[in-house]
Design an enzyme around this catalytic site. Sequence first.
Site, PDB file in Angstrom:
ATOM      1  N   ASN A 153       0.801  -1.216   0.000  1.00  0.00           N
ATOM      2  CA  ASN A 153       0.000   0.000   0.000  1.00  0.00           C
ATOM      3  C   ASN A 153       0.836   1.269   0.000  1.00  0.00           C
ATOM      4  O   ASN A 153       0.319   2.343  -0.331  1.00  0.00           O
ATOM      5  CB  ASN A 153      -0.953   0.010   1.199  1.00  0.00           C
ATOM      6  CG  ASN A 153      -0.229  -0.227   2.512  1.00  0.00           C
ATOM      7  OD1 ASN A 153       0.438  -1.246   2.685  1.00  0.00           O
ATOM      8  ND2 ASN A 153      -0.364   0.694   3.441  1.00  0.00           N
ATOM      9  N   HIS A 203     -13.424   0.882  -1.720  1.00  0.00           N
ATOM     10  CA  HIS A 203     -13.075   2.300  -1.898  1.00  0.00           C
ATOM     11  C   HIS A 203     -11.694   2.519  -2.515  1.00  0.00           C
ATOM     12  O   HIS A 203     -11.318   3.652  -2.802  1.00  0.00           O
ATOM     13  CB  HIS A 203     -13.201   3.057  -0.574  1.00  0.00           C
ATOM     14  CG  HIS A 203     -12.101   2.800   0.408  1.00  0.00           C
ATOM     15  ND1 HIS A 203     -11.119   3.723   0.678  1.00  0.00           N
ATOM     16  CD2 HIS A 203     -11.837   1.736   1.201  1.00  0.00           C
ATOM     17  CE1 HIS A 203     -10.301   3.252   1.598  1.00  0.00           C
ATOM     18  NE2 HIS A 203     -10.713   2.042   1.933  1.00  0.00           N
ATOM     19  N   THR A 239     -26.938  -7.100   8.785  1.00  0.00           N
ATOM     20  CA  THR A 239     -27.713  -6.825   7.570  1.00  0.00           C
ATOM     21  C   THR A 239     -26.792  -6.324   6.466  1.00  0.00           C
ATOM     22  O   THR A 239     -26.005  -5.402   6.677  1.00  0.00           O
ATOM     23  CB  THR A 239     -28.794  -5.767   7.857  1.00  0.00           C
ATOM     24  OG1 THR A 239     -29.644  -6.256   8.899  1.00  0.00           O
ATOM     25  CG2 THR A 239     -29.617  -5.477   6.618  1.00  0.00           C
ATOM     26  N   CYS A 326      -3.635   5.082   7.126  1.00  0.00           N
ATOM     27  CA  CYS A 326      -3.973   4.512   8.421  1.00  0.00           C
ATOM     28  C   CYS A 326      -3.002   4.940   9.513  1.00  0.00           C
ATOM     29  O   CYS A 326      -3.282   4.795  10.696  1.00  0.00           O
ATOM     30  CB  CYS A 326      -3.992   2.990   8.327  1.00  0.00           C
ATOM     31  SG  CYS A 326      -5.129   2.371   7.072  1.00  0.00           S
TER      32      CYS A 326
END
Length: 395
Positions: A153, A203, A239, A326
């Site tokens: 990354n 994303h 859900t 992050c």
Amino acid sequence: MARFIYADNAATTPVSKTVLEAMEPFYTQYYGNPSSLYSVGREAKRPLELARETIAQCLGAAPNEIFFTSGGSESDNWALKGIAHELAKKGKKHIITSKFEHHAILHACESLEKEGFEVTYLDVHNDGLVRPEELEAAIREDTAIVSIMYANNEIGTIQPIPEIGAICKKHKVIFHTDAVQAAGNVRIDVNEQNIDLLSLSAHKFHGPKGVGVLFIRKGIRLPNLIDGGAQERGRRAGTENVAGIVGMSVALKEACDTMEERGARLTKMRDRLIDNALKIERSRINGDRVKRLPGNINMCFEGIEGESLLLMLDLKGVCASSGSACTSGSLDPSHVLLSIGLPHEIAHGSLRLSFSDQNTEEDVDYILEILPQIVERLRSMSPLWEEIITGQKKF
């Protein structure tokens, strides 16, 4: 502000127009709970399963091997902790990973080490690549899982995934790869590449935030990370985010359909920027020049601080990064750059630019115009740079 250039697509990407249009009906028209039996629920269930089929096709998987999650970090934790806990019952408490994985993997490993698991952290060398022969040498009788990211990354290096997959299959060890940066940018086929578990996050390829996938090869027993309901065939409670899942499937299919042409264009832009930025005195590219993501540029400039460089680029309208989003609040140098052997002083002066299909050659022109000026200005204010050029500071 003369221009605005978003060059931090490794952190996140804007949702594409087609993705947004595909998602909208599931907020206003097909808003039912897909677990409900009545018609509104069934209207949401069918698109959910079509999205699963689309994503499976993009990965070379079967639809019943695709499980929806909240994103890459959840998928990584589910894969690593789930296999570790399952195979610990058989006495397999050894894990192999690399020193420059995403923190979702590294912190999960640290957590497992506190439970008594043993972790081998492979070197990635100065080119940012794992050596398959070193991985094979590290495999033991009690090795439960190997987790090596598909593409890093920060420095964008693409690992030898087919070779790693073949080694793991040969030794009957489960192979997980964090493909969050790779999905949509490189061709993935979980069967050809012998991948048993794979994480991705929407994303990173112009899909929405908060939704991802864990591919689980059929036959692999993986305990639930989240309990509470029968969703995802009883494997992941909660859900389903139907709008996000539909958007993710559209985004991934778009990315895979345009991968070859887009990759060639981004590689050309990437290489032109690197070639010219390397003309700046005492600069270096981090990671292999060729085995890297098409839109990734990661460089270091001696004698400056990365944070100052980012702030000055921002003042000129360029959004960039000095590493992973992050860890952007940390003052410590990137663990990725330290893992490839850079000293702290140089690692502090890092810059990551990551392009998407929305970037242009004009963006490259502008960055190449302002970057040398900013580096020169920061160095003119740096006592460290004075020591470097007078030879008083040795690296």
